[in-house]
Design an enzyme around this catalytic site. Structure first.
Site, PDB file in Angstrom:
ATOM      1  N   ARG A   1      69.158  61.407  46.074  1.00 34.81           N
ATOM      2  CA  ARG A   1      70.277  60.804  45.315  1.00 34.81           C
ATOM      3  C   ARG A   1      70.633  59.394  45.768  1.00 34.81           C
ATOM      4  O   ARG A   1      71.724  58.895  45.518  1.00 34.81           O
ATOM      5  CB  ARG A   1      71.510  61.704  45.345  1.00 34.81           C
TER       6      ARG A   1
ATOM      7  N   LYS B   1      67.702  45.929  38.399  1.00 38.65           N
ATOM      8  CA  LYS B   1      67.080  46.765  37.362  1.00 38.65           C
ATOM      9  C   LYS B   1      65.831  47.396  37.963  1.00 38.65           C
ATOM     10  O   LYS B   1      64.954  46.681  38.463  1.00 38.65           O
ATOM     11  CB  LYS B   1      66.697  45.928  36.144  1.00 38.65           C
TER      12      LYS B   1
ATOM     13  N   GLU C   1      59.199  32.739  33.234  1.00 35.33           N
ATOM     14  CA  GLU C   1      60.549  33.260  33.513  1.00 35.33           C
ATOM     15  C   GLU C   1      61.426  32.162  34.129  1.00 35.33           C
ATOM     16  O   GLU C   1      62.643  32.158  33.936  1.00 35.33           O
ATOM     17  CB  GLU C   1      60.486  34.476  34.444  1.00 35.33           C
TER      18      GLU C   1
ATOM     19  N   LYS D   1      70.277  33.624  37.753  1.00 41.28           N
ATOM     20  CA  LYS D   1      70.260  35.069  37.528  1.00 41.28           C
ATOM     21  C   LYS D   1      71.446  35.732  38.229  1.00 41.28           C
ATOM     22  O   LYS D   1      72.115  36.594  37.658  1.00 41.28           O
ATOM     23  CB  LYS D   1      68.940  35.687  38.007  1.00 41.28           C
TER      24      LYS D   1
ATOM     25  N   GLU E   1      74.708  45.186  32.135  1.00 40.77           N
ATOM     26  CA  GLU E   1      74.335  44.692  30.810  1.00 40.77           C
ATOM     27  C   GLU E   1      75.216  45.248  29.686  1.00 40.77           C
ATOM     28  O   GLU E   1      74.740  45.730  28.661  1.00 40.77           O
ATOM     29  CB  GLU E   1      72.851  44.979  30.528  1.00 40.77           C
TER      30      GLU E   1
ATOM     31  N   ARG F   1      74.617  39.850  30.203  1.00 40.42           N
ATOM     32  CA  ARG F   1      73.326  39.967  30.898  1.00 40.42           C
ATOM     33  C   ARG F   1      72.153  40.009  29.920  1.00 40.42           C
ATOM     34  O   ARG F   1      71.029  39.642  30.278  1.00 40.42           O
ATOM     35  CB  ARG F   1      73.312  41.203  31.805  1.00 40.42           C
TER      36      ARG F   1
ATOM     37  N   ASN G   1      67.204  38.386  28.607  1.00 42.86           N
ATOM     38  CA  ASN G   1      66.058  38.941  27.875  1.00 42.86           C
ATOM     39  C   ASN G   1      65.548  38.013  26.785  1.00 42.86           C
ATOM     40  O   ASN G   1      64.898  38.471  25.841  1.00 42.86           O
ATOM     41  CB  ASN G   1      66.434  40.293  27.260  1.00 42.86           C
TER      42      ASN G   1
ATOM     43  N   HIS H   1      62.147  38.596  25.327  1.00 41.75           N
ATOM     44  CA  HIS H   1      61.652  39.901  25.785  1.00 41.75           C
ATOM     45  C   HIS H   1      61.498  40.905  24.646  1.00 41.75           C
ATOM     46  O   HIS H   1      60.650  41.791  24.721  1.00 41.75           O
ATOM     47  CB  HIS H   1      62.579  40.478  26.858  1.00 41.75           C
TER      48      HIS H   1
ATOM     49  N   HIS I   1      58.110  42.460  24.622  1.00 43.15           N
ATOM     50  CA  HIS I   1      57.866  43.889  24.879  1.00 43.15           C
ATOM     51  C   HIS I   1      57.043  44.496  23.754  1.00 43.15           C
ATOM     52  O   HIS I   1      56.210  45.379  23.984  1.00 43.15           O
ATOM     53  CB  HIS I   1      59.189  44.650  25.018  1.00 43.15           C
TER      54      HIS I   1
ATOM     55  N   HIS J   1      53.287  40.470  31.678  1.00 48.10           N
ATOM     56  CA  HIS J   1      54.677  40.456  31.211  1.00 48.10           C
ATOM     57  C   HIS J   1      55.144  39.016  30.929  1.00 48.10           C
ATOM     58  O   HIS J   1      55.684  38.725  29.861  1.00 48.10           O
ATOM     59  CB  HIS J   1      55.562  41.126  32.263  1.00 48.10           C
TER      60      HIS J   1
END
Ligand code: NAD
Ligand code: GLY
Length: 357
Positions: free
Chosen positions: A117, A139, A181, A223, A233, A237, A241, A244, A248, A261
């Site tokens: 956990r 993330k 990026e 960032k 997000e 935030r 992206n 993206h 993606h 990527h």
């Protein structure tokens, strides 16, 4: 050494940037107990594992060497980390150490979020992309066959240690993918930085160490500011992206691994810029300016030849930013000013995709 803090109250952490940090910085002080597990991959291990292990003398250390590649960023590969942690009797006091690029970092962070956990973890990023993006902001996660990064958690590291010397061994294509990026931060929120990047683009492409350290710092600062405002997000935030949603779709359509990527993000950012210009929000010349920077870095300016606009739309409909069935896109309201909008007609999106095909 350059240093900044990602300000998240009690969970704030330092981001340190300089050459030779793996060997010389006091980052092992962030390991609270006497157990640690270094997670890396088969490419990075021969290059940097030894210098990391040398810093962990006196601790009980396990190593997990994962197969290399985005196609291995899956739940089943993640199990290799859990297997080792359990076999070697790691307790809740252990610290995971991610030594590698974004794939290793995202997987190690997610393993840390889940193991018993939640145990602490440290990011030691070794690609430009992971230094400026994936190691910062918490993330973590893995891919699913139906979508990228669909299984994961927000989970922050104890520190991010950016040893810029590791960039010396990074292949050219990976380096360029990281630069995409870096450009993103200028486009979304920092016009002076974008202008600086353009002025210093040749030096950055030649991997000038001082220019690179400065570009990494400015990227991390941008960032960190966005993440500090909106860690999970809920809103702002999402501007991180830019490109993206289109990117993606390219990554999913081509099968993880064939397009990097950062390459997919580069083409995606150009599509977003194209659409922003079509909407009259940025000047035509700004699209050309971006295309020229991407071209100098040998980043792709076109999507895969066999990918149709319909395919884009159907894959983009699975994006995490889709809300109540409406596609939300990050676009440029101006250069250096990103917004998230769900008010763009499908026909205009198709138009921007077709314009680049
Ligand atoms: P990567 O981790 O696959 O690394 C790229 C390649 O470079 C790999 O083959 C790796 O083994 C190799 N490599 C790494 N460091 C090296 C070095 N110093 N010298 C030689 N080779 C080296 O890819 P990446 O671009 O670092 O990361 C991409 C991943 O990051 C994607 O899975 C993406 O989804 C994720 N990502 C996450 C976030 C986030 O916020 N968590 C943000 C952006 C991207
Ligand atoms: N790479 C996008 C984010 O961290 O939010």
């Amino acid at each position: 050494m350059r240093e900044l803090t990602l300000d998240l109250g009690e969970r704030s952490y330092p981001i340190r940037i300089a050459p030779a940090l793996l060997a010389e910085n006091d980052w092992p002080a962030f390991i609270a107990g006497n157990q640690a597990c270094v997670v890396t991959n088969e490419t990075i291990a021969p290059l940097y594992l030894e210098s990391v292990l040398a810093r962990l003398d006196g601790k009980r250390v396990s190593v997990v060497t994962l197969p290399d590649g985005e196609e291995h960023k899956t739940l089943s590969t993640l199990n290799q980390i859990f297997d080792r942690l359990l076999e070697d009797n790691h307790t809740r006091k252990t610290t995971l150490i991610a030594l590698g690029g974004g794939v290793v970092g995202d997987m190690t962070g997610f393993a840390a979020a889940c193991y018993q956990r939640g145990v602490p973890f440290i990011q030691l990023p070794t690609t430009l992309l992971s230094m400026v993006d994936s190691s910062v902001g918490g993330k973590t996660g893995v891919n699913h066959a139906l979508g990228k990064n669909m299984i994961g958690a927000f989970y922050q590291p104890e520190c991010v240690i950016i040893d810029t010397s590791t960039l010396a061994t990074l292949p050219a294509r990976e380096f360029a993918a990281g630069l995409a990026e870096v450009l993103k931060y200028g486009l979304i929120a920092d016009l002076p930085f974008y202008n600086w990047l353009e002025a210093n683009w040749d030096g950055l492409l030649a991997r000038d160490p001082e220019l690179l350290a400065e570009a990494i710092l400015r990227s991390c600062e941008n960032k960190a500011k966005v993440v500090a405002e909106d860690e999970r997000e809920g809103g702002r935030r999402a501007i991180l992206n830019l490109g993206h949603t289109f990117g993606h779709a390219i990554e999913t359509a081509t099968g993880y691994g064939s397009w990097l990527h950062g390459e997919a993000v580069a083409t995606g950012m150009l599509m977003a810029a194209r659409l922003s210009a079509d909407l009259g929000w940025i000047a035509e010349v700004e699209v050309e300016r971006l295309a020229s920077l991407l071209k100098c870095a040998q980043l792709p300016l076109k999507p895969p030849a066999d990918m149709t606009a319909e395919q884009f739309l159907s894959l983009m409909a699975r994006d995490k930013k889709v809300l109540d069935g409406r596609l939300r896109l990050v676009l440029l309201r101006g250069l250096g000013e990103a917004i998230v909008t769900d008010e763009v007609d499908q026909a205009q999106i198709v138009g921007a995709i077709e314009a680049l095909r």
